[in-house]
Scaffold this active site. Structure first.
Site, PDB file in Angstrom:
ATOM      1  N   LYS A  53      26.571 -17.636   1.407  1.00 28.52           N
ATOM      2  CA  LYS A  53      25.182 -18.110   1.378  1.00 28.52           C
ATOM      3  C   LYS A  53      25.145 -19.623   1.108  1.00 28.52           C
ATOM      4  O   LYS A  53      24.420 -20.371   1.764  1.00 28.52           O
ATOM      5  CB  LYS A  53      24.383 -17.358   0.299  1.00 28.52           C
ATOM      6  CG  LYS A  53      24.089 -15.923   0.707  1.00 28.52           C
ATOM      7  CD  LYS A  53      23.584 -15.058  -0.442  1.00 28.52           C
ATOM      8  CE  LYS A  53      23.451 -13.610   0.028  1.00 28.52           C
ATOM      9  NZ  LYS A  53      23.128 -12.665  -1.039  1.00 28.52           N
ATOM     10  N   GLN A  97      22.060 -12.082  -7.128  1.00 33.54           N
ATOM     11  CA  GLN A  97      22.992 -11.242  -6.380  1.00 33.54           C
ATOM     12  C   GLN A  97      23.100  -9.863  -7.040  1.00 33.54           C
ATOM     13  O   GLN A  97      23.365  -9.757  -8.227  1.00 33.54           O
ATOM     14  CB  GLN A  97      24.367 -11.939  -6.333  1.00 33.54           C
ATOM     15  CG  GLN A  97      25.383 -11.282  -5.443  1.00 33.54           C
ATOM     16  CD  GLN A  97      24.996 -11.298  -3.957  1.00 33.54           C
ATOM     17  OE1 GLN A  97      24.456 -12.280  -3.452  1.00 33.54           O
ATOM     18  NE2 GLN A  97      25.225 -10.198  -3.279  1.00 33.54           N
ATOM     19  N   ASP A 120      14.512 -13.079  -0.991  1.00 28.36           N
ATOM     20  CA  ASP A 120      15.101 -11.783  -0.634  1.00 28.36           C
ATOM     21  C   ASP A 120      14.009 -10.771  -0.274  1.00 28.36           C
ATOM     22  O   ASP A 120      14.295  -9.725   0.300  1.00 28.36           O
ATOM     23  CB  ASP A 120      15.901 -11.218  -1.824  1.00 28.36           C
ATOM     24  CG  ASP A 120      17.405 -11.386  -1.636  1.00 28.36           C
ATOM     25  OD1 ASP A 120      17.844 -11.564  -0.479  1.00 28.36           O
ATOM     26  OD2 ASP A 120      18.130 -11.330  -2.648  1.00 28.36           O
TER      27      ASP A 120
END
Ligand code: NDP
Length: 291
Positions: A53, A97, A120
């Site tokens: 990422k 994460q 997200d």
């Protein structure tokens, strides 16, 4: 029939180039889209995902930081970090994460993220917006699948889409995005009776199960579009999807490979969501145009 293979890497590159134009416009006006990734603990797979990422951000000229916290981080410390990033004007997208170590409540942590920075798309506010069809941040993997279908010229409206899997990050948002595009959608789970009956009826079949080579050729309608979201290691340690490539490629009309299919799209859509967040938060692009 031999399926046409959908090249996720090539589509991802094309889509990244499109989003780079939007990002460069912001940068020219003094706003560099910024993403922060928090990782707690030492899970090797999570570390690879985070590194990818951060690398993708750098390639597009985005600002990114990644915050590494030890596995025994307290909930209070993690929430304080999220709060600091919420207040940091250089950061437009925050992601934590997953999975988190067992003593931490992922739900509570995600709800602490400013919904305007929830790239997200996991915050309840954005999930709710997805249900009503208006979310600025569709969750990245299903969003990537939709863009792949669109770029491949696959018609969705009026088709029967079958999604195998109902997780909050893949199956459910996938089904909703397909529904918004006027597919007739069936969701299958581990409790579905006679799964193959449903999958064989699919014009578009999305496998998000997490079981290697689970969908076989006899479960697929000839000519169907088959999207393999799964990322699994088989007994030889090789990366494989949820779809048995050999048997399904002989039946399907279109098929995504693993690796090189859905995977590259996920990070691309994270970049897209971060640029969109920066457009919205900076006020430089009207909300209606930041789609
Ligand atoms: P989850 O484990 O959260 O969900 C799996 C789903 O599959 C569940 O809904 C489960 O049903 C269903 N399922 C399990 N067994 C069966 C069965 N026998 N028949 C029908 N349905 C079944 O996984 P995720 O959604 O998080 O991920 C799915 C896969 O996608 C994994 O391989 C993961 O690694 C991959 N992935 C890939 C990404 C990418 O970027 N390409 C991103 C995210 C995930 P039930 O709810 O009843 O238990």
């Amino acid at each position: 029939m031999t399926a046409q293979i959908i090249d996720g890497k090539a589509i991802a590159q094309q889509v990244r180039a499109e989003w780079k134009i939007r990002s460069d416009k912001l940068i020219a006006q003094g706003v560099t889209p910024g993403m922060a990734v928090i990782i707690v603990g030492n899970d090797p797979a999570s570390k690879v995902y985070v590194a990818n990422k951060v690398k993708a951000c750098a390639e597009l000229g985005l600002y990114s930081i990644h915050v590494e916290m030890p596995a025994d981080t307290s909930e209070a410390a993690l929430l304080a970090e999220v709060d600091a990033l919420n207040k940091n004007p250089a950061i437009h997208g925050i992601l934590v994460q997953l999975p988190l170590p067992g003593h931490l409540d992922a739900h509570k942590v995600i709800e602490a993220i400013n919904p305007d920075k929830d790239v997200d798309g996991f915050h309840q506010m954005n999930v709710g917006a997805l249900v009503t069809g208006e979310t600025p941040f569709p969750s990245c993997t299903p969003y990537g699948v939709m863009v792949m279908l669109e770029k491949t010229g696959i018609q969705i409206e009026g088709k029967h889409a079958v999604v195998v899997g109902r997780s909050n990050i893949v199956g459910k948002p996938m089904a909703l995005l397909l529904l918004h595009k006027n597919a007739t959608v069936t969701i299958c789970t581990s409790k579905t009776v006679d799964l193959a009956k449903h999958t064989r009826d699919a014009d578009i079949l999305v496998a998000a199960v997490g079981k290697p080579n689970f969908i076989t050729g006899d479960m697929v309608k000839p000519g169907a579009v088959v999207i393999d979201v799964g990322i699994n290691r088989n007994s030889d340690g090789k990366l494989v999807g949820d779809v048995d490539f050999a048997s399904v490629s002989a039946v399907a009309g279109f098929l995504t490979p693993v690796p090189g299919g859905v995977g590259p799209m996920t990070i691309t859509m994270l970049i897209a969501n971060t640029v969109r967040a920066a457009e919205r938060l900076s006020g430089l692009v009207k909300h209606a145009d930041a789609e």
